[in-house]
Design a protein around this motif. Sequence first.
Motif, short mmCIF file in Angstrom:
data_model
loop_
_atom_site.label_atom_id
_atom_site.label_comp_id
_atom_site.label_asym_id
_atom_site.label_seq_id
_atom_site.Cartn_x
_atom_site.Cartn_y
_atom_site.Cartn_z
N UNK A 104 24.33 8.11 -25.16
CA UNK A 104 25.59 8.82 -25.13
C UNK A 104 25.84 9.49 -23.80
N UNK A 105 24.78 10.09 -23.22
CA UNK A 105 24.91 10.73 -21.91
C UNK A 105 25.19 9.69 -20.84
N UNK A 106 24.53 8.54 -20.91
CA UNK A 106 24.73 7.49 -19.92
C UNK A 106 26.14 6.90 -20.02
N UNK A 107 26.66 6.78 -21.22
CA UNK A 107 28.02 6.28 -21.41
C UNK A 107 29.02 7.24 -20.76
N UNK A 108 28.78 8.54 -20.90
CA UNK A 108 29.66 9.53 -20.28
C UNK A 108 29.56 9.48 -18.75
N UNK A 109 28.40 9.07 -18.24
CA UNK A 109 28.18 9.05 -16.78
C UNK A 109 28.64 7.76 -16.13
N UNK A 130 0.81 -1.21 0.00
CA UNK A 130 0.00 0.00 0.00
C UNK A 130 0.84 1.26 0.00
N UNK A 131 2.09 1.18 0.38
CA UNK A 131 2.97 2.34 0.37
C UNK A 131 4.27 1.99 -0.32
N UNK A 132 4.90 2.96 -0.97
CA UNK A 132 6.18 2.69 -1.61
C UNK A 132 7.26 2.44 -0.55
N UNK A 133 8.31 1.72 -0.92
CA UNK A 133 9.36 1.45 0.06
C UNK A 133 10.07 2.74 0.46
N UNK A 134 10.60 2.75 1.67
CA UNK A 134 11.27 3.95 2.16
C UNK A 134 12.73 4.00 1.72
N UNK A 135 13.27 2.89 1.28
CA UNK A 135 14.65 2.88 0.82
C UNK A 135 14.67 2.83 -0.69
N UNK A 136 15.68 3.46 -1.26
CA UNK A 136 15.84 3.45 -2.70
C UNK A 136 16.58 2.19 -3.13
N UNK A 137 16.33 1.74 -4.36
CA UNK A 137 17.09 0.61 -4.87
C UNK A 137 18.57 0.98 -5.00
N UNK A 138 19.44 0.01 -5.15
CA UNK A 138 20.86 0.31 -5.24
C UNK A 138 21.16 1.24 -6.41
N UNK A 139 22.21 2.01 -6.27
CA UNK A 139 22.62 2.95 -7.30
C UNK A 139 22.95 2.20 -8.59
N UNK A 140 22.85 2.91 -9.71
CA UNK A 140 23.02 2.29 -11.01
C UNK A 140 24.46 2.27 -11.50
N UNK A 141 25.39 2.83 -10.74
CA UNK A 141 26.78 2.83 -11.15
C UNK A 141 27.19 4.05 -11.96
N UNK A 142 26.37 5.07 -11.97
CA UNK A 142 26.71 6.30 -12.67
C UNK A 142 27.40 7.25 -11.70
N UNK A 143 28.37 8.02 -12.21
CA UNK A 143 29.01 9.01 -11.36
C UNK A 143 28.17 10.28 -11.34
N UNK A 144 28.22 10.99 -10.23
CA UNK A 144 27.42 12.19 -10.06
C UNK A 144 27.89 13.29 -10.99
N UNK A 145 26.94 14.09 -11.45
CA UNK A 145 27.26 15.21 -12.31
C UNK A 145 26.20 15.40 -13.38
N UNK A 146 26.49 16.34 -14.30
CA UNK A 146 25.61 16.61 -15.43
C UNK A 146 26.30 16.14 -16.69
N UNK A 147 25.58 15.35 -17.49
CA UNK A 147 26.17 14.74 -18.67
C UNK A 147 25.27 14.97 -19.87
N UNK A 148 25.86 15.47 -20.95
CA UNK A 148 25.10 15.74 -22.17
C UNK A 148 25.42 14.67 -23.21
#
Length: 191
Positions: free
Chosen positions: A184-189, A89-107
């Motif tokens: 392309x953006x995901x590959x850069x990230x 009935x409610x969404x989980x309070x924890x997020x799924x594991x990270x996807x392996x992308x580095x933080x930042x802005x990628x075009x």
Amino acid sequence: MEITLMRRTTVALFGTMLGTSLMIAAKMGTAKPGGEDIFAAADAGVGTESSAEPLPTPQDGATSAPAPTSAPGQPQPTAATTTAAARPTTPPTTRPPATGYKDGTFAGPGVTQKYGTIKVTIVVSGGRITSVTATYPTGGETGSINANAIPKLRQSTLNAQSASISTVSGATYTSNAFKSSLQGALTAAKA
């Protein structure tokens, strides 16, 4: 001759009814669990930012149903009866594991298709895609197609956390260009 015509009419009528039934069944089968429609939310401007949460799924054979209880002397319900109707009935309070992308802005690269160029930019925070923006043609019929398709593609990307998203019906060129630039953006990230 009349019998042949009657048979053809019967076959045509049967085929039409079968096709209609299949189309209705396919349409009814596209709803998300809990009655949510991610595209309706995207069209309304709801959840297009980092608030998108994936739907919870049972892991390792566990269910979210509470332990069955019954009165003393009454038989316990079987697992089939308790898990079939159980829905979180409610969404989980924890997020799924990270996807392996580095933080930042990628075009991603600008991808030119038949009706113009589309360029996708993503923002990654905590290893997750938190924002997706795109530049695209806005004039004429192409602009109206893009204005309908891009929000759906953005929301699908936030939900999937990858470029493995569905093509928007009626916007195949836009969808393919969006997915190519997004990849392309995901590959850069990638970390």
